[in-house]
Design a protein around this motif. Structure first.
Motif, PDB file in Angstrom:
ATOM      1  N   LEU A  52       4.082  96.708 -50.788  1.00 11.26           N
ATOM      2  CA  LEU A  52       2.825  96.258 -50.183  1.00 11.26           C
ATOM      3  C   LEU A  52       2.414  97.140 -49.001  1.00 11.26           C
ATOM      4  O   LEU A  52       1.433  96.850 -48.324  1.00 11.26           O
ATOM      5  N   GLY A  53       3.188  98.191 -48.733  1.00 14.22           N
ATOM      6  CA  GLY A  53       2.832  99.126 -47.677  1.00 14.22           C
ATOM      7  C   GLY A  53       3.086  98.622 -46.270  1.00 14.22           C
ATOM      8  O   GLY A  53       2.325  98.933 -45.351  1.00 14.22           O
ATOM      9  N   ALA A 118      -0.067  86.815 -42.604  1.00  7.37           N
ATOM     10  CA  ALA A 118      -0.749  87.798 -41.752  1.00  7.37           C
ATOM     11  C   ALA A 118      -0.275  89.223 -42.050  1.00  7.37           C
ATOM     12  O   ALA A 118      -1.084  90.156 -42.064  1.00  7.37           O
ATOM     13  N   VAL A 119       1.011  89.375 -42.298  1.00  5.41           N
ATOM     14  CA  VAL A 119       1.560  90.713 -42.523  1.00  5.41           C
ATOM     15  C   VAL A 119       1.412  91.162 -43.973  1.00  5.41           C
ATOM     16  O   VAL A 119       1.102  92.324 -44.237  1.00  5.41           O
ATOM     17  N   LEU A 120       1.629  90.272 -44.914  1.00  3.45           N
ATOM     18  CA  LEU A 120       1.725  90.666 -46.319  1.00  3.45           C
ATOM     19  C   LEU A 120       0.454  90.450 -47.138  1.00  3.45           C
ATOM     20  O   LEU A 120       0.393  90.898 -48.281  1.00  3.45           O
ATOM     21  N   TRP A 121      -0.539  89.766 -46.588  1.00  3.28           N
ATOM     22  CA  TRP A 121      -1.738  89.465 -47.378  1.00  3.28           C
ATOM     23  C   TRP A 121      -2.571  90.735 -47.549  1.00  3.28           C
ATOM     24  O   TRP A 121      -3.380  91.103 -46.706  1.00  3.28           O
ATOM     25  N   ARG A 122      -2.348  91.380 -48.683  1.00  6.11           N
ATOM     26  CA  ARG A 122      -3.076  92.580 -49.079  1.00  6.11           C
ATOM     27  C   ARG A 122      -3.430  92.401 -50.552  1.00  6.11           C
ATOM     28  O   ARG A 122      -2.670  92.804 -51.434  1.00  6.11           O
ATOM     29  N   PRO A 123      -4.552  91.740 -50.821  1.00  8.45           N
ATOM     30  CA  PRO A 123      -4.883  91.353 -52.203  1.00  8.45           C
ATOM     31  C   PRO A 123      -4.814  92.486 -53.218  1.00  8.45           C
ATOM     32  O   PRO A 123      -4.283  92.298 -54.315  1.00  8.45           O
ATOM     33  N   LEU A 127      -2.129  92.469 -56.232  1.00  5.44           N
ATOM     34  CA  LEU A 127      -2.612  92.518 -57.619  1.00  5.44           C
ATOM     35  C   LEU A 127      -1.994  93.707 -58.360  1.00  5.44           C
ATOM     36  O   LEU A 127      -1.549  93.568 -59.500  1.00  5.44           O
ATOM     37  N   ALA A 128      -1.946  94.864 -57.717  1.00  5.55           N
ATOM     38  CA  ALA A 128      -1.346  96.048 -58.349  1.00  5.55           C
ATOM     39  C   ALA A 128       0.137  95.802 -58.638  1.00  5.55           C
ATOM     40  O   ALA A 128       0.636  96.184 -59.712  1.00  5.55           O
ATOM     41  N   LEU A 129       0.831  95.156 -57.726  1.00  5.72           N
ATOM     42  CA  LEU A 129       2.245  94.845 -57.930  1.00  5.72           C
ATOM     43  C   LEU A 129       2.428  93.880 -59.096  1.00  5.72           C
ATOM     44  O   LEU A 129       3.293  94.080 -59.959  1.00  5.72           O
ATOM     45  N   ILE A 133       4.425  94.548 -62.637  1.00  5.20           N
ATOM     46  CA  ILE A 133       5.522  93.702 -63.115  1.00  5.20           C
ATOM     47  C   ILE A 133       5.216  93.152 -64.504  1.00  5.20           C
ATOM     48  O   ILE A 133       6.056  93.191 -65.405  1.00  5.20           O
ATOM     49  N   VAL A 134       4.004  92.640 -64.692  1.00  5.00           N
ATOM     50  CA  VAL A 134       3.641  91.991 -65.958  1.00  5.00           C
ATOM     51  C   VAL A 134       3.514  92.994 -67.104  1.00  5.00           C
ATOM     52  O   VAL A 134       3.868  92.681 -68.243  1.00  5.00           O
TER      53      VAL A 134
END
Length: 168
Positions: A52-53, A118-123, A127-129, A133-134
Motif C-alpha cells: 500500500l506504499g 488514516a494510514v492505510l486508506w488508499r482505495p 483495489l490493485a492489491l 490477489i484474486v
C-alpha cells in the motif's frame, strides 16, 4: 528490578528478566483469544503495508499503535488475573475494575482502527492489491490458507492450553 536481588538464593540476571517477560507474553497469547486477534490483525497490517506504499514514518505510527494495543491487552490480562486471585467470589468493585481495564483495551483498539484507516486508506492501492490477489491463483490460495491458519490460531489451537497450565 533491584540490583543483586536474589530468588531462591540465586542472583537474577538480565537474561532471567527477559525469559520471565517472554513467558508472560506467551502465556497471554496462549490463554487470551483477544491477544491472538490483536496479533493476527497486526501481522496482516504489517504484511500488506508495503503493498500500500506505507512510508517509514507511517510504519513507525503503525508499530507504536500495535504495541499500544498489545500492551493494553497484556495489562488487562494481568489486572484480571490479579483481581481473580484477590477475590474468589463475586465483588462489584472487582467487577468494575475488570470492566475498566477491558474498556481501556477497547479504547486502544478503536483508536488503533482509526490510525489504521488514516494510514492505510488508499482505495486505488487496496483495489490493485485485491485484484492481484484474486486474479493470481497462487496468491489467492496463499491468502485463503493464511485466513484458515489465522482462524485456527485464534479459535482452535489454544484449546486445552489453559487446562494444561492450571494443572502445573
Amino acid at each position: 528490578m533491584v540490583p543483586g536481588w536474589k530468588t531462591n538464593g540465586k542472583t537474577r540476571t538480565q537474561a532471567d528478566s527477559f525469559r520471565d517477560a517472554a513467558r508472560g507474553f506467551f502465556h497471554t497469547v496462549k490463554t487470551e483469544r483477544n491477544m491472538r486477534i490483536h496479533l493476527t490483525a497486526a501481522v496482516y497490517v504489517l504484511f500488506f503495508s508495503p503493498f500500500l506504499g506505507v512510508t517509514r514514518s507511517e510504519y513507525g505510527v503503525l508499530l507504536l499503535t500495535i504495541a499500544m494495543v498489545i500492551a493494553a491487552e497484556a495489562f488487562n490480562t494481568a489486572m484480571e488475573m490479579l483481581c481473580d486471585y484477590a477475590q474468589k467470589s463475586y465483588n462489584p468493585l472487582i467487577g468494575k475494575t475488570k470492566d475498566i481495564a477491558a474498556g481501556a483495551v477497547l479504547v486502544c483498539a478503536v483508536f488503533a482502527a482509526f490510525v489504521g484507516i488514516a494510514v492505510l486508506w488508499r482505495p486505488e492501492a487496496i483495489l490493485a492489491l485485491l485484484i492481484t490477489i484474486v486474479t493470481n491463483p497462487l496468491y489467492l490460495v496463499l491468502f485463503i490458507l493464511s485466513l484458515i491458519l489465522a482462524f485456527f490460531f485464534i479459535f482452535k489451537v489454544p484449546c486445552g492450553v489453559r487446562e494444561k497450565l492450571h494443572k502445573k
